[in-house]
Scaffold this active site. Sequence first.
Site, PDB file in Angstrom:
ATOM      1  N   GLU A  62      24.008 -60.005  53.569  1.00  0.00           N
ATOM      2  CA  GLU A  62      24.027 -59.799  55.607  1.00  0.00           C
ATOM      3  C   GLU A  62      23.075 -60.617  55.638  1.00  0.00           C
ATOM      4  O   GLU A  62      24.067 -61.418  57.284  1.00  0.00           O
ATOM      5  CB  GLU A  62      23.166 -58.557  55.555  1.00  0.00           C
ATOM      6  CG  GLU A  62      22.513 -58.154  56.785  1.00  0.00           C
ATOM      7  CD  GLU A  62      21.410 -57.682  57.094  1.00  0.00           C
ATOM      8  OE1 GLU A  62      20.604 -57.919  58.196  1.00  0.00           O
ATOM      9  OE2 GLU A  62      21.185 -56.887  55.993  1.00  0.00           O
ATOM     10  N   ASP A  66      24.984 -63.074  58.453  1.00  0.00           N
ATOM     11  CA  ASP A  66      24.660 -63.855  59.990  1.00  0.00           C
ATOM     12  C   ASP A  66      24.970 -64.803  60.368  1.00  0.00           C
ATOM     13  O   ASP A  66      24.885 -64.696  61.448  1.00  0.00           O
ATOM     14  CB  ASP A  66      22.974 -63.280  60.326  1.00  0.00           C
ATOM     15  CG  ASP A  66      22.136 -63.224  61.849  1.00  0.00           C
ATOM     16  OD1 ASP A  66      22.628 -62.494  62.214  1.00  0.00           O
ATOM     17  OD2 ASP A  66      21.055 -63.689  61.361  1.00  0.00           O
ATOM     18  N   ASP A 134      24.800 -54.196  59.386  1.00  0.00           N
ATOM     19  CA  ASP A 134      24.210 -54.696  58.726  1.00  0.00           C
ATOM     20  C   ASP A 134      25.320 -55.277  57.626  1.00  0.00           C
ATOM     21  O   ASP A 134      26.034 -56.252  56.713  1.00  0.00           O
ATOM     22  CB  ASP A 134      23.529 -54.676  57.945  1.00  0.00           C
ATOM     23  CG  ASP A 134      22.037 -54.450  57.895  1.00  0.00           C
ATOM     24  OD1 ASP A 134      21.824 -55.273  59.941  1.00  0.00           O
ATOM     25  OD2 ASP A 134      20.913 -53.082  58.095  1.00  0.00           O
ATOM     26  N   GLU A 137      27.911 -58.147  58.879  1.00  0.00           N
ATOM     27  CA  GLU A 137      27.894 -59.841  58.913  1.00  0.00           C
ATOM     28  C   GLU A 137      27.529 -59.178  57.211  1.00  0.00           C
ATOM     29  O   GLU A 137      27.709 -60.982  56.414  1.00  0.00           O
ATOM     30  CB  GLU A 137      26.304 -59.220  58.816  1.00  0.00           C
ATOM     31  CG  GLU A 137      26.041 -59.479  60.488  1.00  0.00           C
ATOM     32  CD  GLU A 137      24.516 -59.598  61.303  1.00  0.00           C
ATOM     33  OE1 GLU A 137      24.386 -59.390  61.830  1.00  0.00           O
ATOM     34  OE2 GLU A 137      23.655 -58.962  60.433  1.00  0.00           O
TER      35      GLU A 137
END
Length: 241
Positions: A62, A66, A134, A137
């Site tokens: 994650e 991101d 989450d 990502e």
Amino acid sequence: MVHRGPLESHRGHLLRKTGGLTPETAAFLAGLGIEPVANENLWQEALTHGSVGTVRNYERLEFLGDRVLGLAIAEWLYEQSDNTEGQLSQRLNALVSREMCARIAREIGLPEHIRLGKQARDDGGADSDNILGDVMEALLGASFLTRGFGPTRDLVRRIWANAVAGRAGHRKHPKSALQEWAAGNRRAVPEYSLAERSGPDHAASFTVKVLVRNVGEAEAKGSSKQEAETAAAAAFMEKYA
């Protein structure tokens, strides 16, 4: 009842034991243009919540995803217009927000493929914006590691196409709008405070109050403190502005 043959049953046992992808999840990824055969464990890690109790879960992926998503969207917005840095940042923030990632996750059918512990699933984890955002990502992080930036950027552009074509980020963020309204009306700076936090960590609910002195206050809930603050600002504007 569906009866499985010895070989099929054995394969299902191995999938559960080794953490390999189920046929349904492999088909889901293939539908996104992802062929995860070379590294199934990484994709399984991207889909695994900490409540499962395994050593590896989606958190590290994650973190990576991101940044990959941010770069992919920033490049896309830069190509699309001659907007100012501030306008680009406003759109970027809206398009990579947790809420937007969760929305995209629902649109592509991700929730049913997330691995959750029983309690987390019973508590509604599969529909939590926090978890869905989450995991979305994390999948992009896994895609970057196994396929590189180019194919991952193409995936982002395909599944974020409607969001980018829409109005996300064109309007002022509610907190910014409230800040400007207060300043323009010579009011005190809006004050945000956490009124309540409830639920387990993986499915928490936050209630935030925003106060503008000598005007009034408003409350709202969200699955994160930031989300609740945004909703509270919007509620205040609707009530008083």
